[in-house]
Scaffold this motif. Structure first.
Motif, PDB file in Angstrom:
ATOM      1  N   GLY A  14       0.824  -1.204   0.000  1.00 55.89           N
ATOM      2  CA  GLY A  14       0.000   0.000   0.000  1.00 55.89           C
ATOM      3  C   GLY A  14       0.853   1.245   0.000  1.00 55.89           C
ATOM      4  O   GLY A  14       2.072   1.207  -0.205  1.00 55.89           O
ATOM      5  N   ARG A  15       0.223   2.384   0.296  1.00 55.24           N
ATOM      6  CA  ARG A  15       0.912   3.667   0.137  1.00 55.24           C
ATOM      7  C   ARG A  15       2.061   3.884   1.103  1.00 55.24           C
ATOM      8  O   ARG A  15       2.901   4.749   0.867  1.00 55.24           O
ATOM      9  CB  ARG A  15      -0.098   4.807   0.265  1.00 55.24           C
ATOM     10  CG  ARG A  15      -0.844   4.848   1.573  1.00 55.24           C
ATOM     11  CD  ARG A  15      -2.120   5.672   1.419  1.00 55.24           C
ATOM     12  NE  ARG A  15      -2.946   5.589   2.598  1.00 55.24           N
ATOM     13  CZ  ARG A  15      -3.002   6.536   3.529  1.00 55.24           C
ATOM     14  NH1 ARG A  15      -2.294   7.627   3.401  1.00 55.24           N
ATOM     15  NH2 ARG A  15      -3.785   6.390   4.575  1.00 55.24           N
ATOM     16  N   HIS A  16       2.140   3.112   2.199  1.00 55.54           N
ATOM     17  CA  HIS A  16       3.263   3.262   3.126  1.00 55.54           C
ATOM     18  C   HIS A  16       4.473   2.437   2.711  1.00 55.54           C
ATOM     19  O   HIS A  16       5.561   2.610   3.264  1.00 55.54           O
ATOM     20  CB  HIS A  16       2.835   2.853   4.536  1.00 55.54           C
ATOM     21  CG  HIS A  16       1.750   3.700   5.108  1.00 55.54           C
ATOM     22  ND1 HIS A  16       1.961   4.988   5.541  1.00 55.54           N
ATOM     23  CD2 HIS A  16       0.426   3.442   5.302  1.00 55.54           C
ATOM     24  CE1 HIS A  16       0.816   5.497   5.988  1.00 55.54           C
ATOM     25  NE2 HIS A  16      -0.119   4.585   5.844  1.00 55.54           N
ATOM     26  N   ALA A  17       4.291   1.537   1.775  1.00 58.02           N
ATOM     27  CA  ALA A  17       5.359   0.609   1.417  1.00 58.02           C
ATOM     28  C   ALA A  17       6.561   1.321   0.802  1.00 58.02           C
ATOM     29  O   ALA A  17       7.715   1.021   1.131  1.00 58.02           O
ATOM     30  CB  ALA A  17       4.830  -0.459   0.472  1.00 58.02           C
ATOM     31  N   GLY A  18       6.301   2.273  -0.093  1.00 63.14           N
ATOM     32  CA  GLY A  18       7.396   2.994  -0.723  1.00 63.14           C
ATOM     33  C   GLY A  18       8.217   3.781   0.283  1.00 63.14           C
ATOM     34  O   GLY A  18       9.447   3.833   0.194  1.00 63.14           O
ATOM     35  N   ALA A  21      10.524   1.398   2.054  1.00 63.32           N
ATOM     36  CA  ALA A  21      11.639   0.980   1.207  1.00 63.32           C
ATOM     37  C   ALA A  21      12.648   2.108   1.009  1.00 63.32           C
ATOM     38  O   ALA A  21      13.848   1.851   0.850  1.00 63.32           O
ATOM     39  CB  ALA A  21      11.111   0.494  -0.139  1.00 63.32           C
ATOM     40  N   ASP A  22      12.179   3.353   1.036  1.00 63.44           N
ATOM     41  CA  ASP A  22      13.065   4.500   0.839  1.00 63.44           C
ATOM     42  C   ASP A  22      13.777   4.933   2.113  1.00 63.44           C
ATOM     43  O   ASP A  22      14.687   5.770   2.059  1.00 63.44           O
ATOM     44  CB  ASP A  22      12.267   5.697   0.298  1.00 63.44           C
ATOM     45  CG  ASP A  22      11.794   5.488  -1.123  1.00 63.44           C
ATOM     46  OD1 ASP A  22      12.391   4.648  -1.828  1.00 63.44           O
ATOM     47  OD2 ASP A  22      10.820   6.146  -1.529  1.00 63.44           O
ATOM     48  N   ALA A  51      11.141  -5.538  -1.614  1.00 65.11           N
ATOM     49  CA  ALA A  51      11.880  -6.423  -0.717  1.00 65.11           C
ATOM     50  C   ALA A  51      13.361  -6.448  -1.076  1.00 65.11           C
ATOM     51  O   ALA A  51      14.229  -6.466  -0.193  1.00 65.11           O
ATOM     52  CB  ALA A  51      11.292  -7.833  -0.777  1.00 65.11           C
ATOM     53  N   THR A  52      13.651  -6.415  -2.363  1.00 67.63           N
ATOM     54  CA  THR A  52      15.052  -6.385  -2.802  1.00 67.63           C
ATOM     55  C   THR A  52      15.734  -5.117  -2.320  1.00 67.63           C
ATOM     56  O   THR A  52      16.888  -5.147  -1.872  1.00 67.63           O
ATOM     57  CB  THR A  52      15.129  -6.476  -4.338  1.00 67.63           C
ATOM     58  OG1 THR A  52      14.539  -7.703  -4.763  1.00 67.63           O
ATOM     59  CG2 THR A  52      16.573  -6.409  -4.816  1.00 67.63           C
ATOM     60  N   ARG A  53      15.026  -3.996  -2.370  1.00 69.69           N
ATOM     61  CA  ARG A  53      15.615  -2.716  -1.970  1.00 69.69           C
ATOM     62  C   ARG A  53      15.973  -2.681  -0.496  1.00 69.69           C
ATOM     63  O   ARG A  53      16.968  -2.048  -0.104  1.00 69.69           O
ATOM     64  CB  ARG A  53      14.662  -1.578  -2.314  1.00 69.69           C
ATOM     65  CG  ARG A  53      14.692  -1.216  -3.792  1.00 69.69           C
ATOM     66  CD  ARG A  53      13.511  -0.376  -4.190  1.00 69.69           C
ATOM     67  NE  ARG A  53      13.409   0.866  -3.429  1.00 69.69           N
ATOM     68  CZ  ARG A  53      12.376   1.695  -3.521  1.00 69.69           C
ATOM     69  NH1 ARG A  53      11.359   1.408  -4.319  1.00 69.69           N
ATOM     70  NH2 ARG A  53      12.343   2.806  -2.812  1.00 69.69           N
ATOM     71  N   ILE A  54      15.192  -3.349   0.348  1.00 69.19           N
ATOM     72  CA  ILE A  54      15.520  -3.336   1.781  1.00 69.19           C
ATOM     73  C   ILE A  54      16.236  -4.613   2.211  1.00 69.19           C
ATOM     74  O   ILE A  54      16.442  -4.850   3.396  1.00 69.19           O
ATOM     75  CB  ILE A  54      14.269  -3.125   2.653  1.00 69.19           C
ATOM     76  CG1 ILE A  54      13.311  -4.308   2.558  1.00 69.19           C
ATOM     77  CG2 ILE A  54      13.559  -1.829   2.292  1.00 69.19           C
ATOM     78  CD1 ILE A  54      12.209  -4.255   3.594  1.00 69.19           C
ATOM     79  N   GLU A  55      16.601  -5.434   1.229  1.00 73.06           N
ATOM     80  CA  GLU A  55      17.353  -6.679   1.476  1.00 73.06           C
ATOM     81  C   GLU A  55      16.598  -7.611   2.418  1.00 73.06           C
ATOM     82  O   GLU A  55      17.173  -8.197   3.346  1.00 73.06           O
ATOM     83  CB  GLU A  55      18.751  -6.361   2.017  1.00 73.06           C
ATOM     84  CG  GLU A  55      19.578  -5.520   1.056  1.00 73.06           C
ATOM     85  CD  GLU A  55      20.971  -5.230   1.584  1.00 73.06           C
ATOM     86  OE1 GLU A  55      21.193  -5.413   2.810  1.00 73.06           O
ATOM     87  OE2 GLU A  55      21.828  -4.819   0.797  1.00 73.06           O
ATOM     88  N   TRP A 278      11.436  15.193   5.371  1.00 75.06           N
ATOM     89  CA  TRP A 278      12.710  14.913   6.024  1.00 75.06           C
ATOM     90  C   TRP A 278      12.516  14.358   7.436  1.00 75.06           C
ATOM     91  O   TRP A 278      13.479  13.910   8.054  1.00 75.06           O
ATOM     92  CB  TRP A 278      13.585  16.157   6.076  1.00 75.06           C
ATOM     93  CG  TRP A 278      12.961  17.361   6.710  1.00 75.06           C
ATOM     94  CD1 TRP A 278      12.230  18.325   6.108  1.00 75.06           C
ATOM     95  CD2 TRP A 278      13.029  17.734   8.096  1.00 75.06           C
ATOM     96  NE1 TRP A 278      11.819  19.274   7.013  1.00 75.06           N
ATOM     97  CE2 TRP A 278      12.305  18.948   8.235  1.00 75.06           C
ATOM     98  CE3 TRP A 278      13.629  17.182   9.216  1.00 75.06           C
ATOM     99  CZ2 TRP A 278      12.163  19.591   9.461  1.00 75.06           C
ATOM    100  CZ3 TRP A 278      13.496  17.823  10.440  1.00 75.06           C
ATOM    101  CH2 TRP A 278      12.767  19.026  10.552  1.00 75.06           C
ATOM    102  N   LEU A 279      11.301  14.335   7.932  1.00 75.44           N
ATOM    103  CA  LEU A 279      11.023  13.655   9.190  1.00 75.44           C
ATOM    104  C   LEU A 279      10.734  12.183   8.922  1.00 75.44           C
ATOM    105  O   LEU A 279      10.402  11.788   7.803  1.00 75.44           O
ATOM    106  CB  LEU A 279       9.828  14.295   9.893  1.00 75.44           C
ATOM    107  CG  LEU A 279      10.025  15.722  10.414  1.00 75.44           C
ATOM    108  CD1 LEU A 279       8.719  16.256  10.962  1.00 75.44           C
ATOM    109  CD2 LEU A 279      11.116  15.792  11.455  1.00 75.44           C
ATOM    110  N   ASP A 280      10.831  11.351   9.959  1.00 76.27           N
ATOM    111  CA  ASP A 280      10.512   9.936   9.797  1.00 76.27           C
ATOM    112  C   ASP A 280       9.082   9.779   9.297  1.00 76.27           C
ATOM    113  O   ASP A 280       8.163  10.416   9.824  1.00 76.27           O
ATOM    114  CB  ASP A 280      10.659   9.199  11.131  1.00 76.27           C
ATOM    115  CG  ASP A 280      12.116   8.989  11.522  1.00 76.27           C
ATOM    116  OD1 ASP A 280      12.998   9.231  10.672  1.00 76.27           O
ATOM    117  OD2 ASP A 280      12.368   8.600  12.674  1.00 76.27           O
ATOM    118  N   PRO A 281       8.863   8.935   8.310  1.00 81.83           N
ATOM    119  CA  PRO A 281       7.494   8.722   7.820  1.00 81.83           C
ATOM    120  C   PRO A 281       6.656   7.977   8.847  1.00 81.83           C
ATOM    121  O   PRO A 281       7.194   7.293   9.738  1.00 81.83           O
ATOM    122  CB  PRO A 281       7.706   7.879   6.559  1.00 81.83           C
ATOM    123  CG  PRO A 281       8.984   7.164   6.796  1.00 81.83           C
ATOM    124  CD  PRO A 281       9.841   8.114   7.587  1.00 81.83           C
TER     125      PRO A 281
END
Length: 328
Positions: A14-18, A21-22, A51-55, A278-281
């Motif tokens: 969902g919308r929090h996933a990106g 990962a970022d 999943a690949t991006r966050i290993e 720039w704050l924690d999501p």
């Protein structure tokens, strides 16, 4: 000796996933052990890449993930079938954080409650506003009594015109269903009483394929009045974060507080203007809540009650908006 991070599973993109990962910092007390596609698998290729991006290991079978005895906690980010995954995880006895909306209809809430009771699972919920730094501080002020008795609450979100309600969308949704759940989640967390009266009006004012404007007034049993405005109205010249322009004002007997949860951002100018927070999501706060619950403390314990209150309020708004407007 420092305890090992809590191993969690994630279901859905969902919308929090990106934002997760970022995220370029350690996740503290949490380790993503596996990330699975939503029920139905529509986001399978997206999750494989995230999943690949966050290993983290990719899991094709979400049901096996929620039943895994080595995973005590599950973060549900699925938007298409989140209540299905949350229900299964609760039935398996997991600590579950479900991003808003965890349910959208009363029958879904009943299934979540039954699964939690039968499997002895724990449900935590919360949306973008409640888990933003501004939202967390506002709720702290409210619950500590520093604001005094609450008199009024104004909550609004403005989205770019078109969007999901555009006529080209295969399944246009009313703007309140698209963007109102985070507002309702914050309101039910802030309000200490039940709603006693609801007025609502929805209309199509900005050329969308579904109602793109909603105005609601809710009076609670303790005389708190909440005004909710949601509109898909921003022109292309006004840059907006993914969740739109959010504004909340809470007025109490002693103090008032005004929140702009998405304002802490850096504007990046190029081919188009982009806002980069720039704050924690909020998803990081959601993970913190999972870890706190697993370590013996549930920050906002009765998630089922919160979901039920939000759904009941949305049902009341739906019913009020469906009634013919009174003639003056």
């Amino acid at each position: 000796m420092t305890p090992a991070p809590l191993a969690i599973g994630i279901v859905g993109a969902g919308r929090h996933a990106g934002a997760l990962a970022d995220y370029q910092a350690p996740l503290g007390d949490v380790r993503v052990a596996r990330w699975a596609a939503s029920p139905g698998g529509a986001d399978l290729s997206v999750i494989r890449e995230l999943a690949t991006r966050i290993e983290a290991p990719f899991a094709r079978d979400w049901e096996a993930l929620v039943r895994d005895p080595d995973l005590r906690a599950v973060l549900v980010l699925s938007e298409s079938a989140g209540s299905v995954a949350a229900e299964a995880a609760l039935g398996a006895g997991k600590i579950v954080f479900s991003a808003v909306p965890a349910a959208t209809r009363p029958e879904e809430v009943n299934r979540l409650a039954g699964a939690a009771a039968g499997g002895r699972g724990v449900l935590l919920v919360g949306g973008t506003i409640r888990h933003s730094p501004a939202g967390r501080e506002a709720l702290r002020l409210i619950r500590s009594g520093e604001l005094g008795p609450l008199h009024s609450l104004f909550a609004s979100v403005r989205l770019p015109a078109g969007g999901n309600g555009d006529r080209s969308s295969p399944a246009p949704r009313a703007v309140l269903e698209e963007a109102g759940w985070d507002l309702l989640d914050f309101i039910v967390a802030a309000a200490g009483a039940q709603p006693s009266r609801v007025h609502a009006h929805m209309d199509t004012l900005f050329g969308s394929g579904a109602p793109d404007t909603a105005v609601c007034i809710v009076r609670f049993d303790d005389d708190l009045v909440a005004t909710i405005e949601v509109a898909r109205c921003l022109p292309p010249s006004i840059p907006a974060a993914a969740d739109g322009e959010v504004e909340i004002e809470v007025i109490g007997g002693r103090q008032a507080v005004r929140l702009l949860p998405g304002a802490a951002a850096v504007s990046v100018y190029g081919a188009g203007t982009v806002l980069r927070p720039w704050l924690d999501p909020p998803v990081v706060s959601m993970l913190d809540a999972l870890a706190a619950a697993a370590n013996g403390g549930v920050p906002h314990a009765d998630g089922i009650a919160d979901v039920r209150r939000a759904v009941d309020l949305m049902e009341a708004i739906r019913a009020a908006a469906a009634r013919p407007a009174a003639r003056i």
